[in-house]
Structure formats: structure tokens, C-alpha cells
Design an enzyme around this catalytic site. Structure first.
Site, PDB file in Angstrom:
ATOM      1  N   GLU A   1     -42.177  22.672  23.211  1.00 42.85           N
ATOM      2  CA  GLU A   1     -41.226  21.584  23.001  1.00 42.85           C
ATOM      3  C   GLU A   1     -39.973  21.707  23.843  1.00 42.85           C
ATOM      4  OE1 GLU A   1     -39.600  22.403  18.737  1.00 42.85           O
ATOM      5  OE2 GLU A   1     -41.585  23.249  19.019  1.00 42.85           O
TER       6      GLU A   1
ATOM      7  N   CYS B   1     -33.183  21.310  27.166  1.00 43.11           N
ATOM      8  CA  CYS B   1     -33.514  22.606  26.568  1.00 43.11           C
ATOM      9  C   CYS B   1     -35.024  22.779  26.694  1.00 43.11           C
ATOM     10  CB  CYS B   1     -33.091  22.583  25.098  1.00 43.11           C
ATOM     11  SG  CYS B   1     -33.639  24.033  24.191  1.00 43.11           S
TER      12      CYS B   1
ATOM     13  N   CYS C   1     -43.738  32.995  20.274  1.00 41.44           N
ATOM     14  CA  CYS C   1     -42.791  34.069  20.608  1.00 41.44           C
ATOM     15  C   CYS C   1     -43.177  35.315  19.831  1.00 41.44           C
ATOM     16  CB  CYS C   1     -41.380  33.625  20.189  1.00 41.44           C
ATOM     17  SG  CYS C   1     -40.069  34.781  20.646  1.00 41.44           S
TER      18      CYS C   1
ATOM     19  N   CYS D   1     -37.854  36.578  14.810  1.00 42.66           N
ATOM     20  CA  CYS D   1     -36.559  36.553  14.125  1.00 42.66           C
ATOM     21  C   CYS D   1     -36.742  35.837  12.782  1.00 42.66           C
ATOM     22  CB  CYS D   1     -35.516  35.832  14.979  1.00 42.66           C
ATOM     23  SG  CYS D   1     -35.200  36.694  16.536  1.00 42.66           S
TER      24      CYS D   1
ATOM     25  N   CYS E   1     -36.221  31.894  12.639  1.00 37.63           N
ATOM     26  CA  CYS E   1     -36.684  31.042  13.736  1.00 37.63           C
ATOM     27  C   CYS E   1     -38.136  30.604  13.555  1.00 37.63           C
ATOM     28  CB  CYS E   1     -36.526  31.807  15.052  1.00 37.63           C
ATOM     29  SG  CYS E   1     -37.023  30.863  16.495  1.00 37.63           S
TER      30      CYS E   1
ATOM     31  N   CYS F   1     -35.750  25.281  17.226  1.00 41.17           N
ATOM     32  CA  CYS F   1     -36.723  25.973  18.070  1.00 41.17           C
ATOM     33  C   CYS F   1     -38.058  26.169  17.367  1.00 41.17           C
ATOM     34  CB  CYS F   1     -36.207  27.357  18.438  1.00 41.17           C
ATOM     35  SG  CYS F   1     -34.549  27.312  19.018  1.00 41.17           S
TER      36      CYS F   1
HETATM   37  N1  SAH Z   1     -35.364  33.869  22.613  1.00 33.40           N
HETATM   38  C1  SAH Z   1     -34.081  33.386  23.062  1.00 33.40           C
HETATM   39  C2  SAH Z   1     -34.000  31.877  23.069  1.00 33.40           C
HETATM   40  C3  SAH Z   1     -34.264  31.330  21.722  1.00 33.40           C
HETATM   41  S1  SAH Z   1     -33.629  29.941  21.003  1.00 33.40           S
HETATM   42  C4  SAH Z   1     -32.986  33.956  22.203  1.00 33.40           C
HETATM   43  O1  SAH Z   1     -33.296  34.624  21.229  1.00 33.40           O
HETATM   44  O2  SAH Z   1     -31.825  33.786  22.535  1.00 33.40           O
HETATM   45  C5  SAH Z   1     -31.967  29.722  21.202  1.00 33.40           C
HETATM   46  C6  SAH Z   1     -31.090  30.111  20.026  1.00 33.40           C
HETATM   47  O3  SAH Z   1     -31.419  29.435  18.796  1.00 33.40           O
HETATM   48  C7  SAH Z   1     -31.134  31.577  19.722  1.00 33.40           C
HETATM   49  O4  SAH Z   1     -29.824  32.043  19.578  1.00 33.40           O
HETATM   50  C8  SAH Z   1     -31.867  31.619  18.419  1.00 33.40           C
HETATM   51  O5  SAH Z   1     -31.589  32.802  17.724  1.00 33.40           O
HETATM   52  C9  SAH Z   1     -31.371  30.377  17.742  1.00 33.40           C
HETATM   53  N2  SAH Z   1     -32.166  29.900  16.624  1.00 33.40           N
HETATM   54  C10 SAH Z   1     -33.490  30.020  16.410  1.00 33.40           C
HETATM   55  N3  SAH Z   1     -33.863  29.455  15.260  1.00 33.40           N
HETATM   56  C11 SAH Z   1     -32.752  28.946  14.709  1.00 33.40           C
HETATM   57  C12 SAH Z   1     -32.474  28.231  13.513  1.00 33.40           C
HETATM   58  N4  SAH Z   1     -33.428  27.952  12.644  1.00 33.40           N
HETATM   59  N5  SAH Z   1     -31.205  27.852  13.282  1.00 33.40           N
HETATM   60  C13 SAH Z   1     -30.231  28.141  14.167  1.00 33.40           C
HETATM   61  N6  SAH Z   1     -30.412  28.807  15.298  1.00 33.40           N
HETATM   62  C14 SAH Z   1     -31.667  29.223  15.574  1.00 33.40           C
END
Ligand code: SAH
Length: 354
Positions: free
Chosen positions: A90, A103, A110, A114, A117, A336
């Protein structure tokens, strides 16, 4: 599967020379490829050349828009991109006064897992190639009416699904392709690379001299909290991430961003703000506070916006720059990986009911 968008102008020229074609064909193909055209739509390219490319297993761009949702509130567009092998990723197009930011995703799924996420819910399926990552930009640019000469995407953020530094070679090649003068020529300072903190890969990246805006997903300044929500922290802890950010600043003089998604009762307390202040005070950085996007499978609750402003206020008072990220496309939800996860769920339900 071979994509022509994986090739730089020089590589495409070499291919044309190997085919016995004049090298200007490469420029002609580039115009078509970067306009998002498939072979059929390339009406100014000879049939014999197209047939030869197809016979050699080449695809043009390899990324198409499967679905899109437009926000009635702010014109944000969320895309589900389809890859040539049927996988989906996406992207989100956000409209700002200074231009359009896209974006994009760097991996299908992934492996970082986390706790908040959606991208890691189904694990890592595969890496995207450089040409596929670029294909997301090309497809969105075309969607908005742009092409190689008329760029509608001015900024790119690698903040969709995937961990960019876990797909190192392809991401670095993508950055060079999208920045190339004969390509979309997007300046490195208009590109943000976000990482959860794979510091070994980051140190390699530092040597590439690609001065993008670096964004580190910190989300907690205490190791016990960060390890709880980001498994990667067990290998690369808070201090290692902050030291890496400092090395980036020393080398590029570019202010780094720390992302901090506020999760109710987990990382949003006074002691969390105090720990963050202790760690970054005096270092030229911006803390980008994000109100957590609720992901039902993850079950973590968001801090309220009011509390987020309080947290930001505590940082500002101590001299640490902080912003609370604006929510865009609120009516077409999907943090994400959420759109893809939903799409997979929906396809499964459809399959089951067949
Ligand atoms: N893998 C990379 C890019 C990921 S997405 C990274 O970890 O930075 C970009 C950002 O969105 C990251 O900071 C990630 O931690 C955050 N993110 C992911 N899921 C989220 C959610 N449900 N709410 C808020 N931020 C989120």
C-alpha cells in the site's frame, strides 16, 4: 520476473546496445516507463523491440493500482498496489501546500513485528525490488496526471509497510533511481527514510552519501518500554539508536526526526517524557509525536490528542522540538499495513464463502 524499471538509464542503454538498437531508444523507453505505460500503451516503440523485451522476460513497470480511496476531507489518496506476482502493498498520497508527498512500501509485510503495527501481522512475505518501489511512485504520479516531465509527486517517504534497511540493496538502488537526473529527479532532501533502527545496516547507509532526511522510530526512550513494543530493541537499544542519529547529523548536518507514537499507558507518561528529554536534549532533532492509529489485531489504545499536546509541551518546555502529527485521510483509515491486512481478510472471507 525482470522489470525495466529496475534499470538505470545506463543499464537500459547497455541493454539497447546489446540488442543492436540505437542508444536513444533508452530515453524513449524511459519516457514511456516513467509515464507508467505498459508495452501495449507504448505506441511509439517498435513492435519488434517490444516483442524481444517480452521474450526475454521483461515487464515494464510491474506495479498497478488495484484499488484506491480518496478522502473527502483533504484529498488524501490511499492505494493498494498490485505487484506482478499478485502480492499487494500500500501507499498514501498526501497533499500539502508545498507539493504532494507519497508514502510507499519497501517490503510485502515486515519481520520487525512491532507491537502496534499492522505491517508485521502476516510476517515478511518478500522484499520489493528497486523497480517495484519506484513503480509505486510512477503509478501514483500517473494516477494524478503526471509523467516523467510533469512530476506530480515532489516528496517521498519510506513509511509504508516494511523496514527499508532490511531490504538494503533494493532501497539504496531505488533512492539512486528516483533521484537520477534523467529519472524523476526527486531531491534527496525531499525523501524521508524511516527505520526502526537496524544500526548495522544504517552504518553502511551512512557511507553511501545519500543525504535523505533520516527518521528513527524511537517510540520510547527507556529500554524496558521500547523492548516491550519493538523486538528490534533487544539488539539495538535506545542509546545505540540515538548515537546513530547523532552520527547522521555529524556527517550530513541534517536535522533528524524521532518518531514517537503515543500509546496509552505504555509510553506516554511523565517519566517517559523525562527519559526522552534526558536522552536528546541539546541535540538538533525533532520529535514527531503521532497519536497511535488503532489496529484491532494489536489491541493497543491511543493516547488522546489532548494528552499528546501535553507530552509535546513537556518536551518543548525542556528545549526539545516537538510536533504532533496532523491526521490525514481520517475518513479512509489505514495505518501502515492496515489496508493490506484488511484486503487479505476480505479476500479470505470471499474465498471461504465461495
Ligand atoms: N519500518 C520503518 C517504517 C515503518 S512505518 C520504521 O519502523 O520506521 C512509519 C512509522 O509509522 C514508524 O515510525 C512506525 O513505527 C509507525 N507506525 C506503525 N504502526 C503505527 C500505528 N498503528 N500507529 C502509529 N504509528 C505507527
Amino acid at each position: 520476473m525482470k522489470l525495466l524499471t529496475d534499470l538505470s538509464m545506463d543499464e537500459l542503454k547497455q541493454l539497447m546496445v546489446a540488442y543492436g538498437e540505437p542508444s536513444f531508444r533508452a530515453e524513449q523507453l524511459y519516457l514511456n516507463l516513467y509515464a507508467g505505460k505498459n508495452f501495449e500503451e507504448m505506441t511509439n516503440v517498435g513492435k519488434s523491440l517490444k516483442d524481444r523485451l517480452i521474450a526475454d522476460g521483461y515487464l515494464a513497470c510491474g506495479v498497478t493500482i488495484l484499488e484506491h480511496y480518496v478522502s473527502k476531507l483533504d484529498g488524501t489518496v490511499k492505494f493498494l498496489f498490485s505487484l506482478a506476482d499478485g502480492n499487494i502493498v500500500e501507499g498514501v498520497l498526501m497533499r500539502y501546500k508545498y507539493g504532494n508527498t507519497l508514502c510507499i512500501s519497501t517490503q510485502v509485510g515486515c519481520r520487525m513485528n512491532c507491537a502496534f503495527c499492522a505491517s508485521g501481522l502476516h510476517g515478511l512475505k518478500r522484499n520489493l525490488t528497486a523497480g517495484e518501489i519506484l513503480g509505486e511512485v510512477i503509478a501514483a504520479n500517473r494516477f494524478d496526471g503526471g509523467d516523467l516531465k510533469d512530476r506530480h509527486i515532489t516528496n517521498v517517504v519510506l513509511m509504508g509497510s516494511g523496514e527499508p534497511l532490511d531490504n538494503y540493496e533494493n532501497v539504496v538502488k531505488f533512492l539512486r533511481l528516483v533521484n537520477a537526473e534523467k529519472g524523476l529527479n526527486i531531491s534527496y532532501r525531499n525523501i524521508s527514510l524511516s527505520t526502526c533502527g537496524l544500526i548495522d545496516a544504517f552504518d553502511r547507509f551512512l557511507q553511501e552519501d545519500i543525504p535523505v532526511t533520516m527518521t528513527f522510530s524511537l517510540h520510547a526512550a527507556r529500554d524496558e518500554v521500547r523492548s516491550e513494543i519493538m523486538p528490534v530493541n533487544k539488539k539495538f537499544g535506545v542509546d545505540l539508536v540515538i548515537d546513530a542519529a547523532k552520527r547522521y547529523f555529524d556527517r550530513t548536518k541534517r536535522r533528524v526526526v524521532f518518531e514517537y507514537s503515543l500509546i496509552k499507558g505504555v509510553n506516554d507518561g511523565e517519566e517517559d517524557a523525562a527519559a526522552l528529554i534526558r536522552k536528546v536534549k541539546g541535540f538538533p532533532c525533532i520529535v514527531n509525536l503521532i497519536v497511535l492509529n488503532y489496529v484491532k489485531e494489536r489491541g493497543l489504545a491511543a493516547t488522546s490528542r489532548k494528552e499528546a499536546y501535553r507530552f509535546a509541551g513537556a518536551l518543548e518546555k525542556a528545549g526539545v522540538s516537538a510536533t504532533v502529527r496532523r491526521t490525514m485521510g481520517a475518513d479512509i483509515e489505514g495505518a501502515c499495513g492496515q489496508l493490506r491486512a484488511k484486503y487479505i481478510d476480505r479476500s479470505k472471507t470471499e474465498e471461504e464463502s465461495l
